[in-house]
Design a protein around this motif. Sequence first.
Motif, PDB file in Angstrom:
ATOM      1  N   GLU A 180       4.961 -16.004   2.205  1.00 46.52           N
ATOM      2  CA  GLU A 180       6.374 -15.640   2.457  1.00 46.52           C
ATOM      3  C   GLU A 180       7.341 -16.726   1.999  1.00 46.52           C
ATOM      4  O   GLU A 180       8.539 -16.503   1.931  1.00 46.52           O
ATOM      5  N   ARG A 181       6.798 -17.903   1.685  1.00 46.32           N
ATOM      6  CA  ARG A 181       7.683 -18.971   1.188  1.00 46.32           C
ATOM      7  C   ARG A 181       8.102 -18.727  -0.263  1.00 46.32           C
ATOM      8  O   ARG A 181       9.042 -19.324  -0.758  1.00 46.32           O
ATOM      9  N   LEU A 182       7.398 -17.860  -0.950  1.00 41.88           N
ATOM     10  CA  LEU A 182       7.724 -17.607  -2.359  1.00 41.88           C
ATOM     11  C   LEU A 182       8.943 -16.679  -2.468  1.00 41.88           C
ATOM     12  O   LEU A 182       8.969 -15.598  -1.876  1.00 41.88           O
ATOM     13  N   GLU A 183       9.951 -17.154  -3.201  1.00 40.70           N
ATOM     14  CA  GLU A 183      11.205 -16.394  -3.344  1.00 40.70           C
ATOM     15  C   GLU A 183      11.352 -15.897  -4.790  1.00 40.70           C
ATOM     16  O   GLU A 183      10.811 -16.516  -5.717  1.00 40.70           O
ATOM     17  N   VAL A 184      12.155 -14.853  -4.930  1.00 38.81           N
ATOM     18  CA  VAL A 184      12.449 -14.302  -6.268  1.00 38.81           C
ATOM     19  C   VAL A 184      12.996 -15.398  -7.177  1.00 38.81           C
ATOM     20  O   VAL A 184      12.614 -15.522  -8.353  1.00 38.81           O
ATOM     21  N   LYS A 185      13.891 -16.241  -6.622  1.00 41.31           N
ATOM     22  CA  LYS A 185      14.523 -17.275  -7.457  1.00 41.31           C
ATOM     23  C   LYS A 185      13.498 -18.284  -8.002  1.00 41.31           C
ATOM     24  O   LYS A 185      13.665 -18.825  -9.089  1.00 41.31           O
ATOM     25  N   ASP A 186      12.412 -18.526  -7.266  1.00 38.79           N
ATOM     26  CA  ASP A 186      11.356 -19.435  -7.761  1.00 38.79           C
ATOM     27  C   ASP A 186      10.762 -18.881  -9.047  1.00 38.79           C
ATOM     28  O   ASP A 186      10.552 -19.611 -10.025  1.00 38.79           O
ATOM     29  N   ILE A 187      10.492 -17.577  -9.027  1.00 35.61           N
ATOM     30  CA  ILE A 187       9.862 -16.950 -10.191  1.00 35.61           C
ATOM     31  C   ILE A 187      10.841 -16.914 -11.368  1.00 35.61           C
ATOM     32  O   ILE A 187      10.483 -17.238 -12.496  1.00 35.61           O
ATOM     33  N   LEU A 188      12.088 -16.560 -11.055  1.00 34.07           N
ATOM     34  CA  LEU A 188      13.083 -16.486 -12.133  1.00 34.07           C
ATOM     35  C   LEU A 188      13.264 -17.850 -12.801  1.00 34.07           C
ATOM     36  O   LEU A 188      13.420 -17.947 -14.021  1.00 34.07           O
ATOM     37  N   GLU A 189      13.223 -18.875 -11.995  1.00 34.35           N
ATOM     38  CA  GLU A 189      13.367 -20.228 -12.528  1.00 34.35           C
ATOM     39  C   GLU A 189      12.216 -20.579 -13.477  1.00 34.35           C
ATOM     40  O   GLU A 189      12.434 -21.112 -14.560  1.00 34.35           O
TER      41      GLU A 189
ATOM     42  N   GLU B  75       0.324 -10.254  -0.470  1.00 36.11           N
ATOM     43  CA  GLU B  75       0.902 -10.821   0.752  1.00 36.11           C
ATOM     44  C   GLU B  75       2.331 -11.322   0.522  1.00 36.11           C
ATOM     45  O   GLU B  75       3.004 -11.736   1.455  1.00 36.11           O
ATOM     46  N   CYS B  76       2.788 -11.308  -0.739  1.00 41.22           N
ATOM     47  CA  CYS B  76       4.162 -11.744  -1.024  1.00 41.22           C
ATOM     48  C   CYS B  76       5.153 -10.686  -0.562  1.00 41.22           C
ATOM     49  O   CYS B  76       4.811  -9.520  -0.365  1.00 41.22           O
ATOM     50  N   LYS B  77       6.415 -11.108  -0.425  1.00 38.85           N
ATOM     51  CA  LYS B  77       7.462 -10.187   0.031  1.00 38.85           C
ATOM     52  C   LYS B  77       7.690  -9.084  -1.014  1.00 38.85           C
ATOM     53  O   LYS B  77       7.503  -9.327  -2.221  1.00 38.85           O
ATOM     54  N   PRO B  78       8.137  -7.892  -0.561  1.00 44.83           N
ATOM     55  CA  PRO B  78       8.320  -6.769  -1.502  1.00 44.83           C
ATOM     56  C   PRO B  78       9.206  -7.111  -2.700  1.00 44.83           C
ATOM     57  O   PRO B  78       8.903  -6.723  -3.832  1.00 44.83           O
ATOM     58  N   GLU B  79      10.272  -7.874  -2.477  1.00 39.94           N
ATOM     59  CA  GLU B  79      11.183  -8.171  -3.593  1.00 39.94           C
ATOM     60  C   GLU B  79      10.515  -9.078  -4.635  1.00 39.94           C
ATOM     61  O   GLU B  79      10.871  -9.054  -5.816  1.00 39.94           O
ATOM     62  N   VAL B  80       9.549  -9.865  -4.204  1.00 38.72           N
ATOM     63  CA  VAL B  80       8.796 -10.712  -5.139  1.00 38.72           C
ATOM     64  C   VAL B  80       7.834  -9.828  -5.945  1.00 38.72           C
ATOM     65  O   VAL B  80       7.718  -9.961  -7.167  1.00 38.72           O
ATOM     66  N   ILE B  81       7.175  -8.914  -5.232  1.00 40.67           N
ATOM     67  CA  ILE B  81       6.250  -7.995  -5.920  1.00 40.67           C
ATOM     68  C   ILE B  81       7.011  -7.132  -6.934  1.00 40.67           C
ATOM     69  O   ILE B  81       6.511  -6.856  -8.030  1.00 40.67           O
ATOM     70  N   ASP B  82       8.258  -6.765  -6.576  1.00 43.54           N
ATOM     71  CA  ASP B  82       9.079  -5.940  -7.473  1.00 43.54           C
ATOM     72  C   ASP B  82       9.241  -6.557  -8.861  1.00 43.54           C
ATOM     73  O   ASP B  82       9.290  -5.841  -9.858  1.00 43.54           O
ATOM     74  N   ILE B  83       9.366  -7.881  -8.930  1.00 40.10           N
ATOM     75  CA  ILE B  83       9.636  -8.499 -10.244  1.00 40.10           C
ATOM     76  C   ILE B  83       8.357  -9.016 -10.919  1.00 40.10           C
ATOM     77  O   ILE B  83       8.425  -9.596 -12.001  1.00 40.10           O
TER      78      ILE B  83
ATOM     79  N   VAL C 266       0.838  -1.205   0.000  1.00 37.54           N
ATOM     80  CA  VAL C 266       0.000   0.000   0.000  1.00 37.54           C
ATOM     81  C   VAL C 266       0.875   1.258   0.000  1.00 37.54           C
ATOM     82  O   VAL C 266       0.577   2.241  -0.691  1.00 37.54           O
ATOM     83  N   SER C 267       1.988   1.206   0.736  1.00 33.93           N
ATOM     84  CA  SER C 267       2.855   2.390   0.853  1.00 33.93           C
ATOM     85  C   SER C 267       3.509   2.772  -0.479  1.00 33.93           C
ATOM     86  O   SER C 267       4.029   3.866  -0.637  1.00 33.93           O
ATOM     87  N   ARG C 268       3.461   1.873  -1.453  1.00 29.67           N
ATOM     88  CA  ARG C 268       3.986   2.214  -2.792  1.00 29.67           C
ATOM     89  C   ARG C 268       3.056   3.211  -3.498  1.00 29.67           C
ATOM     90  O   ARG C 268       3.470   3.901  -4.416  1.00 29.67           O
TER      91      ARG C 268
END
Length: 301
Positions: free
Chosen positions: A173-182, A197-205, A154-156
Motif C-alpha cells: 500500500e506504500r506504492l503510489e501512482v506518482k512513484d510509477i509515473l516518476e 496487493e497494490c492499490k486499485p489505482e496503481v494496478i490501473d496504470i 478479482v472483482s475486475r
Amino acid sequence: MENIQKDIEKIKKEKKAIILAHNYQRPEVQDIADFVGDSLELSTKAKDTNAQIIIFCGVHFMAETAKILSPEKKVILPRMDAGCPMADMVTSDGLLELKNQYPDYKVVTYVNSTADVKALSDSCCTSSNAINIVRNIDSQKIIFVPDRNLAHYVSRFVKKDIIPWQGFCPTHERLEVKDILEKKKNNPEAKVLVHPECKPEVIDIADRALSTSGIIKYCHEDISNTFIIGTEMGILHRLQKENPEKKFILASERLVCPNMKLTRLEDVYKALIDEDCIIELSVDVIKKAKKALLNMYRLNY
Ligand code: 13P
Ligand code: SF4
C-alpha cells in the motif's frame, strides 16, 4: 559467509532437510535454498516433498500452510517473529461474526492468513489463483478475506457479489501512482508489473498485476528489456540473476517488507542445528484448514 553456507549445506544433507524460501527473502537466503517460489509454489513443494524436515524461510502463515499440508513433517520457521501484518488483520472471532451476519456467503481466504482463519473458510487462494477460485467456487456470494486489494482485483474479472475484508499489505500500500509515473519518465519504454496487493489505482496504470512468480515468468518470456517492478524488493535478486541482460527498476524504495528481511543465514543455521522454532497446530485446526487448502487445488482450473 562462505563457511556458514557450507555448514548449512552439510547439516541439511545429514538431516535430510529441505530449505524453502519465498521470492522476497534476502539474496543470500534465496541462494542456499533448495527451492525459491511464490506462495502457491511453496505450498505445493511442502505438500509433495519427501523430506521430513522443512526449513521455511518466509513468514509465519507460509510455514503454517506447510504444516497444514504436511502435518507429519517437522516444519521450522527460523524466525518465529517473522509475521505478516495483513494476516493479523483478520481474527477467527472477527470472521465468525461476519459469517453469522452473512450465513449464505462462502468464504474465500487468501493464504496470507492464520491457520485459525483458514479453518473457518470454504476455500483458500493465493495471488496467482484467486480469480480461478472465486470464479469456480459454487456460490455467487463471497466473503473475501483479508486483502481488500486482491478482492478488488478479482472483482475486475469475476462478476459476483464479493464482500471484502478491509485488510491490506502495508508494504504494497506504500506504492503510489506518482512513484510509477516518476520511474516511467526516465524509462518510457519499460513494462510496469505490479502485485495484486497494490492499490486499485496503481494496478490501473500497470501493464500487468501478477504473483511474484508470475512476475518472474513474465520477465523471462517478454521481449522488453526494461521492467518497473511494483512488489517487494527481494524479488529483484532472482530477476537480475536469471535475466542478466535485462534492466529491473524497483517502483519505489519503500517496497520493503521488514518481516521478509528478518531471516539471515545465521538463523537458518541455528534452526537446522537446534530444530526449535517448530510450527505446532491442533489436529482440529489442521483438519479444517487442510480442507480449505485442498479445495483451493481442486478449484484452480
Ligand atoms: P506471492 O504468492 O505472489 O508470492 O505473494 C506473497 C506475499 O506475501 C505478497 O505480499
Ligand atoms: Fe505480508 Fe505484505 Fe510482507 Fe507479504 S509483503 S508478507 S503480505 S506484509
